[in-house]
Write an enzyme that holds these catalytic residues in place. Structure first.
Site: not given
Length: 316
Positions: A43, A110-111, A266, A294
Site C-alpha cells: 500500500g 512493495s510498501w 515492474d 509488480h
C-alpha cells in the site's frame, strides 16, 4: 514451479489496541510451534488477503498477518490520524511482544518491503531473515515515477488518461498534493471517485499481462478508499522518512539473511530500486523475476517467493 500452499484458516485472530484510537486486526495461521514469520502488506493501505497466508508452509511456519492502521479489518477503517511510518514500526514491535516471539522472519512486498526494511533497521536483533518483493525505497523520485508524470505514465498513457479524467479540472489537479486534497476534502462523492481512479491506475500497472481478476479483487470500494488515501497521505509526507533513509541505514542490517525478489518489468517500482538495495547489502540475494511485473501473484514471482520462504526455514 512452486505454487501457493493450500488454503488455510487462522487458528487465532484478535484486535490489538495500539493506542492513538487504533485497533489492529491480527491473525495467526499454520503451526503454533513453527518458525514465526510476520507478513507485512503493501500500500500503504492495502490490507492482507487470504492468499497472503499461502506463501508459507503451514506445517513449518507460525504465520502472523495483520492489517496496518486504518486499513483492512483494522479500526477505525480509513483513519489517517496518527498514521505514520514510525507508528507502524512500533505497532509491529507491539505485535511481536504481545505474541511473545523472540525473533521472527519478516516478509514484505512493495510498501511492505519499505516497512520491513525500516523495521529491521530499528530492530535488527529481532529479525531472523528478510524476504522482500517489489522494492520501494520511498524516495521522492520513487513517488514521482508513478504519480507525478514520471516514467510509468509514459508506459501506460491510456491508463493514466483514465486517471486524469476523474478530476474535475483534469491534469491541473492530478499531482499528489492535489489528489490528496480532494480525497480528504468535504465532497465525499468526489473523494471516492478520485480514490477509485487512483487505485485503478496503480493496480492496472501491476501485472505484466493484463489480469482482470487481479484488478477486480484489488479495486473493491473499501480497498480503493483506504489504499488511495493512505498512499497519498504517506507520499505528501515523504513517507515520514528522511530522503534516502533506507539506503543510508543498510549497514545496520547487512548481516541479516535477505532475499530480494523483483519483477524485471515492474512498472510500479522499477528494478533499479532492488538493484541499489542489493548493492548496499552484499550478503543479500537478488532474484530477478523474468516475465513479471509488480504483483506478488504473478507466476514467476510467486514461485521465487515461495522458494525463498522454503530457503529461510534452513536458518534454524
Amino acid at each position: 514451479m512452486n505454487d501457493f500452499y493450500p488454503e488455510i484458516t487462522p487458528y487465532q485472530h484478535f484486535m490489538l489496541d495500539v493506542g492513538d484510537n487504533h485497533q489492529l486486526y491480527v491473525e495467526q495461521c499454520g503451526n503454533p510451534r513453527g518458525q514465526a514469520v510476520v507478513f507485512i502488506h503493501g500500500g500503504p493501505g492495502a490490507g492482507c488477503s487470504e492468499k497472503d497466508r499461502r506463501f508459507f508452509d503451514p506445517e513449518k511456519y507460525r504465520i502472523i498477518l495483520f492489517d496496518q492502521r486504518g486499513c483492512g479489518r483494522s479500526l477505525p477503517h480509513g483513519s489517517l490520524e496518527e498514521n505514520t511510518t514510525s507508528a507502524l514500526v512500533a505497532d509491529i514491535e507491539r505485535i511481536r511482544r504481545h505474541l511473545d516471539i523472540e525473533r521472527w522472519h519478516v516478509f514484505g512486498g512493495s510498501w511492505g518491503s519499505t516497512l520491513s526494511l525500516v523495521y529491521a533497521q530499528h530492530h535488527p536483533q529481532r529479525v531472523k531473515s528478510l524476504v522482500l518483493r517489489g522494492i520501494f525505497l520511498a524516495r521522492q523520485q520513487d513517488t514521482n515515477w508513478t504519480f507525478s508524470g514520471g516514467g510509468a505514465t509514459r508506459i501506460y498513457p491510456d491508463h493514466w488518461q483514465n486517471y486524469l479524467d476523474a478530476f474535475p479540472e483534469g491534469e491541473s489537479q492530478s499531482d499528489i498534493h492535489g489528489a490528496y486534497k480532494l480525497m480528504t476534502g468535504p465532497d465525499k462523492a468526489l473523494a471516492e471517485k478520485i480514490a477509485r481512479a487512483w487505485a485503478t491506475w496503480e493496480m492496472s500497472c501491476c501485472t505484466l499481462v493484463p489480469d482482470e481478476n487481479f484488478l477486480k479483487e484489488a479495486t473493491t470500494d473499501e480497498r480503493c478508499w483506504s489504499l488511495a488515501r493512505h498512499e497519498a497521505h504517506y507520499m505528501v509526507n515523504n513517507c515520514f522518512l528522511e530522503e534516502n533513509q533506507i539506503l543510508n541505514n543498510c549497514h545496520k542490517i547487512r548481516d541479516i539473511p535477505t532475499i530480494i525478489v523483483h519483477g524485471r518489468f515492474d512498472i510500479v517500482c522499477p528494478l533499479d530500486n532492488a538493484w541499489l538495495l542489493h548493492r548496499e547489502l552484499p550478503k543479500s540475494q537478488l532474484i530477478i523475476s523474468e516475465q513479471s511485473g509488480h504483483a506478488s501473484v504473478e507466476t514467476n514471482t510467486k514461485h521465487h517467493l515461495i522458494a525463498a520462504t522454503q530457503q529461510m526455514l534452513t536458518l534454524d
